[in-house]
Each structure stands twice: as structure tokens, then as C-alpha cells.
Design a protein around this motif. Structure first.
Motif, PDB file in Angstrom:
ATOM      1  N   ASN A 163       0.797  -1.225   0.000  1.00 13.76           N
ATOM      2  CA  ASN A 163       0.000   0.000   0.000  1.00 13.76           C
ATOM      3  C   ASN A 163       0.835   1.282   0.000  1.00 13.76           C
ATOM      4  N   LEU A 164       2.156   1.142   0.120  1.00 15.41           N
ATOM      5  CA  LEU A 164       3.001   2.330   0.105  1.00 15.41           C
ATOM      6  C   LEU A 164       2.950   2.986  -1.274  1.00 15.41           C
ATOM      7  N   PRO A 165       2.966   4.308  -1.315  1.00 21.93           N
ATOM      8  CA  PRO A 165       2.822   5.031  -2.594  1.00 21.93           C
ATOM      9  C   PRO A 165       4.128   5.116  -3.377  1.00 21.93           C
ATOM     10  N   PHE A 166       4.822   3.996  -3.485  1.00 24.95           N
ATOM     11  CA  PHE A 166       6.085   3.958  -4.222  1.00 24.95           C
ATOM     12  C   PHE A 166       5.860   3.232  -5.538  1.00 24.95           C
ATOM     13  N   LYS A 167       6.328   3.825  -6.622  1.00 31.24           N
ATOM     14  CA  LYS A 167       6.130   3.225  -7.934  1.00 31.24           C
ATOM     15  C   LYS A 167       6.994   1.995  -8.126  1.00 31.24           C
ATOM     16  N   HIS A 168       8.229   2.048  -7.619  1.00 33.07           N
ATOM     17  CA  HIS A 168       9.180   0.964  -7.854  1.00 33.07           C
ATOM     18  C   HIS A 168       9.372   0.156  -6.578  1.00 33.07           C
ATOM     19  N   LYS A 169       8.628  -0.909  -6.452  1.00 36.05           N
ATOM     20  CA  LYS A 169       8.757  -1.758  -5.267  1.00 36.05           C
ATOM     21  C   LYS A 169       8.422  -3.195  -5.639  1.00 36.05           C
ATOM     22  N   VAL A 170       9.042  -4.140  -4.917  1.00 36.92           N
ATOM     23  CA  VAL A 170       8.759  -5.551  -5.118  1.00 36.92           C
ATOM     24  C   VAL A 170       8.913  -6.273  -3.789  1.00 36.92           C
ATOM     25  N   ALA A 171       8.024  -7.214  -3.541  1.00 34.54           N
ATOM     26  CA  ALA A 171       8.108  -8.079  -2.371  1.00 34.54           C
ATOM     27  C   ALA A 171       8.432  -9.486  -2.863  1.00 34.54           C
ATOM     28  N   LEU A 172       9.567 -10.023  -2.431  1.00 32.33           N
ATOM     29  CA  LEU A 172       9.944 -11.386  -2.798  1.00 32.33           C
ATOM     30  C   LEU A 172       9.324 -12.331  -1.783  1.00 32.33           C
ATOM     31  N   VAL A 173       8.414 -13.179  -2.242  1.00 33.36           N
ATOM     32  CA  VAL A 173       7.596 -13.982  -1.329  1.00 33.36           C
ATOM     33  C   VAL A 173       7.746 -15.478  -1.610  1.00 33.36           C
ATOM     34  N   HIS A 174       7.312 -16.287  -0.618  1.00 32.82           N
ATOM     35  CA  HIS A 174       7.506 -17.736  -0.724  1.00 32.82           C
ATOM     36  C   HIS A 174       6.326 -18.451  -1.374  1.00 32.82           C
ATOM     37  N   LYS A 175       5.213 -17.756  -1.536  1.00 32.73           N
ATOM     38  CA  LYS A 175       4.036 -18.347  -2.169  1.00 32.73           C
ATOM     39  C   LYS A 175       3.246 -17.241  -2.853  1.00 32.73           C
ATOM     40  N   SER A 176       2.249 -17.639  -3.619  1.00 38.85           N
ATOM     41  CA  SER A 176       1.441 -16.659  -4.337  1.00 38.85           C
ATOM     42  C   SER A 176       0.522 -15.907  -3.373  1.00 38.85           C
ATOM     43  N   TYR A 177       0.475 -14.600  -3.543  1.00 34.70           N
ATOM     44  CA  TYR A 177      -0.448 -13.734  -2.812  1.00 34.70           C
ATOM     45  C   TYR A 177      -1.215 -12.917  -3.850  1.00 34.70           C
ATOM     46  N   PRO A 178      -2.345 -13.420  -4.331  1.00 29.97           N
ATOM     47  CA  PRO A 178      -3.072 -12.740  -5.408  1.00 29.97           C
ATOM     48  C   PRO A 178      -3.438 -11.290  -5.102  1.00 29.97           C
ATOM     49  N   ASP A 179      -3.615 -10.956  -3.822  1.00 28.78           N
ATOM     50  CA  ASP A 179      -4.034  -9.597  -3.477  1.00 28.78           C
ATOM     51  C   ASP A 179      -2.858  -8.676  -3.169  1.00 28.78           C
ATOM     52  N   ILE A 180      -1.637  -9.184  -3.249  1.00 29.19           N
ATOM     53  CA  ILE A 180      -0.453  -8.343  -3.051  1.00 29.19           C
ATOM     54  C   ILE A 180       0.106  -8.023  -4.444  1.00 29.19           C
ATOM     55  N   LYS A 181      -0.169  -6.835  -4.931  1.00 26.87           N
ATOM     56  CA  LYS A 181       0.156  -6.492  -6.318  1.00 26.87           C
ATOM     57  C   LYS A 181       1.652  -6.517  -6.601  1.00 26.87           C
ATOM     58  N   CYS A 182       2.464  -6.145  -5.620  1.00 22.55           N
ATOM     59  CA  CYS A 182       3.913  -6.052  -5.872  1.00 22.55           C
ATOM     60  C   CYS A 182       4.647  -7.348  -5.536  1.00 22.55           C
ATOM     61  N   ALA A 183       3.909  -8.415  -5.236  1.00 23.19           N
ATOM     62  CA  ALA A 183       4.547  -9.672  -4.832  1.00 23.19           C
ATOM     63  C   ALA A 183       5.123 -10.419  -6.033  1.00 23.19           C
ATOM     64  N   PHE A 184       6.296 -11.014  -5.823  1.00 25.42           N
ATOM     65  CA  PHE A 184       6.903 -11.896  -6.820  1.00 25.42           C
ATOM     66  C   PHE A 184       7.340 -13.159  -6.091  1.00 25.42           C
ATOM     67  N   LYS A 185       6.813 -14.286  -6.519  1.00 29.45           N
ATOM     68  CA  LYS A 185       7.124 -15.550  -5.851  1.00 29.45           C
ATOM     69  C   LYS A 185       8.482 -16.084  -6.278  1.00 29.45           C
ATOM     70  N   ILE A 186       9.323 -16.414  -5.292  1.00 34.76           N
ATOM     71  CA  ILE A 186      10.597 -17.079  -5.541  1.00 34.76           C
ATOM     72  C   ILE A 186      10.375 -18.578  -5.313  1.00 34.76           C
ATOM     73  N   ASN A 187      10.477 -19.352  -6.357  1.00 37.55           N
ATOM     74  CA  ASN A 187      10.207 -20.783  -6.255  1.00 37.55           C
ATOM     75  C   ASN A 187      11.236 -21.490  -5.377  1.00 37.55           C
ATOM     76  N   GLY A 188      10.772 -22.527  -4.700  1.00 38.38           N
ATOM     77  CA  GLY A 188      11.650 -23.345  -3.876  1.00 38.38           C
ATOM     78  C   GLY A 188      11.491 -23.113  -2.389  1.00 38.38           C
ATOM     79  N   TYR A 189      10.639 -22.162  -2.017  1.00 41.18           N
ATOM     80  CA  TYR A 189      10.462 -21.834  -0.602  1.00 41.18           C
ATOM     81  C   TYR A 189       9.061 -22.171  -0.081  1.00 41.18           C
TER      82      TYR A 189
END
Length: 204
Positions: free
Chosen positions: A145-171
Motif C-alpha cells: 500500500n506504500l505510494p512507491f512506484k518501484h517496489k517488489v516483495a519477494l515472497v515464498h508463495k502466491s499472494y493474489p491480493d499483493i500487487k507487488c509480490a513476486f514468488k521465488i520458487n523453492g520456498y
């Protein structure tokens, strides 16, 4: 020479060729991250450390507080706090916990923090949140929800409602993205290379 050292050397040649083909990354970018991944990425692209979040860990909730109110913490004092950790731990501005994992003392960590703090380019900030060190779903939502244009969250599973999430496979079975700097068993690739850092850092 270990195989990891060979992988690292091949990797740097590979990245140099990649930069020649793709045009490289602006050296004025400031990469913020709650752990060492930001510094690893900066090193991959041979970028200067234009952010104070280098060689340390900030608990996700505190990290989000810091980047949300960065002006408030600029030039703030860093004080040592008691800790059972093997590394120094400090409070920035009396609120933000800084785990100085790769520093011998709070004094050394503070000096490096404030030196790099002066290099921040507010026009080219890129924010990374790694889902580790107790990162919660609420932390991910706050970051998203932060008003930053360039952001990414590296996550362990899919979060459909987290727009900036990117899943790293293997976790998926671990529940967190830990040690994503580790090399592939054979290839000169780190786990975090699943994300396209070049494309991310070249966004204007």
C-alpha cells in the motif's frame, strides 16, 4: 578455488555482458531492502551503495516504518541496545531496530549508515521487501500500500491480493524466503535471479 568462487567469477562476466547488451543500470539508483539482498543486487550490477540499508537486517515492520517516514529518520541517532545476538543491534531514532550483522560495532555501523544516507537519490529509489525474519501478511499489505512506484516483495508463495509480490520458487515448504543469495548447484545463478532485476532497475 571452490566451485562457488568459480560460479561467482562466471557470474560477473555474464552480468557484464548482459549490461552491454541491455544498456546497463543508472549508477544513481538507491536500492532499499530489509536484508542483504539489496547489496547483493547492487554488487551484481557494479552499482555504488547509494542506500544505508547495506550489510544489515531490519525487521520487516521496522523497515516499512523507516521507508514510510524516511525524512524523519534522516540524520537520526543510532544507539546500541542490549541483545543476545552475535552481532551489534541498534535503534535508529529510538524506534527502528537495525541488526548490524556485518559490522564489528554500532559505531562502525552508524558511520557507514550516515555516510551512505547522504548518497540517497530521492528521484531514483527502488524498494525491496524480502519475506523473511518474521515478515507477516500484514507487513506485506502495508508494503504493497506504500505510494512507491518501484517496489517488489519477494515472497515464498502466491499472494493474489499483493500487487507487488513476486514468488521465488523453492520456498513453498519453508514459509519464508531465506538465503536467496545461494547459488544454483551447477549454474552461476542465485535464487533471487528468478526476478528480473535489470527490468526492475531500468524502470523510470
Amino acid at each position: 578455488m571452490t566451485w562457488n568462487n568459480v560460479q561467482w567469477k562466471i557470474r560477473m562476466v555474464m552480468f557484464d555482458c548482459y549490461k552491454l547488451l541491455m544498456g546497463g543500470v543508472n549508477k544513481e539508483v538507491s536500492i532499499f531492502c530489509n536484508n542483504c539482498i539489496g547489496a547483493f543486487v547492487a554488487h551484481d550490477f557494479r552499482l555504488p551503495f547509494n542506500s544505508p540499508t547495506v550489510n544489515l537486517m531490519i525487521p520487516p515492520a521496522d523497515y516499512i516504518d523507516y521507508i514510510s517516514h524516511m525524512a524523519e529518520y534522516t540524520n537520526a541517532e543510532m544507539r546500541e541496545v542490549e541483545s543476545e545476538k552475535e552481532w551489534p543491534v541498534a535503534l535508529l531514532g529510538g524506534k527502528i531496530h537495525i541488526h548490524l550483522i556485518h559490522y564489528p560495532s554500532v559505531a562502525a555501523g552508524s558511520e557507514a549508515w550516515h555516510r551512505r544516507e547522504q548518497r540517497i537519490n530521492s528521484d531514483r529509489c527502488y524498494y525491496v521487501l524480502v519475506e523473511t525474519d518474521g515478515c507477516t501478511y500484514n507487513d506485506l499489505k502495508r508494503f504493497d500500500n506504500l505510494p512507491f512506484k518501484h517496489k517488489v516483495a519477494l515472497v515464498h508463495k502466491s499472494y493474489p491480493d499483493i500487487k507487488c509480490a513476486f514468488k521465488i520458487n523453492g520456498y513453498e515448504q519453508i514459509g519464508a524466503v531465506t538465503d536467496s543469495y545461494c547459488f544454483h548447484p551447477l549454474l552461476p545463478l542465485r535464487k533471487y535471479d528468478q526476478f528480473n532485476w535489470m527490468k526492475f532497475l531500468k524502470q523510470k
